[in-house]
Design a protein around this motif. Sequence first.
Motif, mmCIF file in Angstrom:
data_model
loop_
_atom_site.group_PDB
_atom_site.id
_atom_site.type_symbol
_atom_site.label_atom_id
_atom_site.label_comp_id
_atom_site.label_asym_id
_atom_site.label_seq_id
_atom_site.Cartn_x
_atom_site.Cartn_y
_atom_site.Cartn_z
ATOM 1 N N TRP A 103 -25.786 30.190 22.848
ATOM 2 C CA TRP A 103 -25.224 30.013 24.195
ATOM 3 C C TRP A 103 -26.131 30.612 25.251
ATOM 4 O O TRP A 103 -26.770 31.640 25.038
ATOM 5 C CB TRP A 103 -23.852 30.676 24.282
ATOM 6 C CG TRP A 103 -22.848 30.036 23.389
ATOM 7 C CD1 TRP A 103 -22.451 30.464 22.153
ATOM 8 C CD2 TRP A 103 -22.113 28.843 23.642
ATOM 9 N NE1 TRP A 103 -21.522 29.607 21.633
ATOM 10 C CE2 TRP A 103 -21.297 28.599 22.519
ATOM 11 C CE3 TRP A 103 -22.080 27.943 24.703
ATOM 12 C CZ2 TRP A 103 -20.449 27.505 22.436
ATOM 13 C CZ3 TRP A 103 -21.233 26.853 24.616
ATOM 14 C CH2 TRP A 103 -20.430 26.639 23.501
ATOM 15 N N SER A 110 -26.860 32.701 28.638
ATOM 16 C CA SER A 110 -26.223 33.870 29.264
ATOM 17 C C SER A 110 -25.916 33.550 30.727
ATOM 18 O O SER A 110 -26.464 34.159 31.647
ATOM 19 C CB SER A 110 -27.129 35.099 29.155
ATOM 20 O OG SER A 110 -27.243 35.493 27.817
ATOM 21 N N THR A 111 -25.050 32.579 30.907
ATOM 22 C CA THR A 111 -24.603 32.165 32.241
ATOM 23 C C THR A 111 -23.079 32.160 32.214
ATOM 24 O O THR A 111 -22.479 32.194 31.134
ATOM 25 C CB THR A 111 -25.090 30.739 32.583
ATOM 26 O OG1 THR A 111 -24.495 29.821 31.646
ATOM 27 C CG2 THR A 111 -26.608 30.634 32.522
ATOM 28 N N PRO A 112 -22.431 32.123 33.365
ATOM 29 C CA PRO A 112 -20.967 32.047 33.345
ATOM 30 C C PRO A 112 -20.452 30.859 32.518
ATOM 31 O O PRO A 112 -19.497 30.998 31.756
ATOM 32 C CB PRO A 112 -20.598 31.902 34.821
ATOM 33 C CG PRO A 112 -21.700 32.602 35.546
ATOM 34 C CD PRO A 112 -22.941 32.280 34.745
ATOM 35 N N GLN A 113 -21.115 29.705 32.617
ATOM 36 C CA GLN A 113 -20.689 28.539 31.841
ATOM 37 C C GLN A 113 -20.913 28.759 30.341
ATOM 38 O O GLN A 113 -20.066 28.393 29.521
ATOM 39 C CB GLN A 113 -21.432 27.273 32.290
ATOM 40 C CG GLN A 113 -21.163 26.869 33.704
ATOM 41 C CD GLN A 113 -22.165 27.505 34.682
ATOM 42 O OE1 GLN A 113 -22.886 28.446 34.370
ATOM 43 N NE2 GLN A 113 -22.194 26.987 35.892
ATOM 44 N N GLY A 114 -22.053 29.331 29.998
ATOM 45 C CA GLY A 114 -22.350 29.608 28.595
ATOM 46 C C GLY A 114 -21.362 30.601 27.999
ATOM 47 O O GLY A 114 -20.902 30.427 26.870
ATOM 48 N N GLU A 152 -22.578 22.185 25.310
ATOM 49 C CA GLU A 152 -23.043 22.312 26.685
ATOM 50 C C GLU A 152 -23.460 23.757 26.915
ATOM 51 O O GLU A 152 -22.919 24.665 26.297
ATOM 52 C CB GLU A 152 -21.921 21.940 27.653
ATOM 53 C CG GLU A 152 -21.501 20.484 27.563
ATOM 54 C CD GLU A 152 -20.433 20.157 28.582
ATOM 55 O OE1 GLU A 152 -20.805 19.848 29.729
ATOM 56 O OE2 GLU A 152 -19.250 20.252 28.223
ATOM 57 N N TRP A 153 -24.372 23.963 27.800
ATOM 58 C CA TRP A 153 -24.817 25.303 28.190
ATOM 59 C C TRP A 153 -25.385 26.097 27.018
ATOM 60 O O TRP A 153 -25.058 27.247 26.798
ATOM 61 C CB TRP A 153 -23.683 26.083 28.864
ATOM 62 C CG TRP A 153 -23.052 25.300 29.953
ATOM 63 C CD1 TRP A 153 -23.641 24.853 31.103
ATOM 64 C CD2 TRP A 153 -21.708 24.822 30.002
ATOM 65 N NE1 TRP A 153 -22.747 24.140 31.856
ATOM 66 C CE2 TRP A 153 -21.549 24.109 31.203
ATOM 67 C CE3 TRP A 153 -20.616 24.930 29.146
ATOM 68 C CZ2 TRP A 153 -20.360 23.518 31.560
ATOM 69 C CZ3 TRP A 153 -19.430 24.338 29.504
ATOM 70 C CH2 TRP A 153 -19.314 23.639 30.699
ATOM 71 N N THR A 200 -18.309 31.127 29.043
ATOM 72 C CA THR A 200 -17.014 30.444 28.938
ATOM 73 C C THR A 200 -16.993 29.558 27.695
ATOM 74 O O THR A 200 -16.004 29.543 26.953
ATOM 75 C CB THR A 200 -16.735 29.611 30.203
ATOM 76 O OG1 THR A 200 -16.669 30.494 31.323
ATOM 77 C CG2 THR A 200 -15.434 28.829 30.081
ATOM 78 N N GLY A 201 -18.075 28.840 27.434
ATOM 79 C CA GLY A 201 -18.161 28.007 26.243
ATOM 80 C C GLY A 201 -18.092 28.818 24.966
ATOM 81 O O GLY A 201 -17.382 28.461 24.025
#
Length: 112
Positions: free
Chosen positions: A72, A74-78, A39-40, A80-81
């Motif tokens: 990944w 470059s977002t908060p979700q990415g 994901e992400w 975190t993953g």
Amino acid sequence: RLEAGTEVTWDFHDFPGRFPVQVIQNIQNKKIVLKWAGEWVAADDGMNTVTFEFQPVAEATRTKVKITEAGWLSTPQGLTGAFGNCEGWTGMLAAMKIWLEHGINLREGFYK
């Protein structure tokens, strides 16, 4: 076997489900490159690339293992993953080292 061009399936007790893994490259004792879905991720195919690099050290009495995972977002979700997978690879290497050197299964009883 992790042979280039094949697909294997991994199953993790702590993350139920089967994960298909594409083997991109396997250079014996040097490098393994895999792709698996996440994901992400930034890639159009939804896959991250994981590279394991092996380098002999101390006159080949030890091996340095470097694991990188790319793709990944470059977002908060990415982020975190990416961090979660980093923790997983670290735990895997620690468990493998203890098993290889001392025959102890660090994960035995871990999920009871």
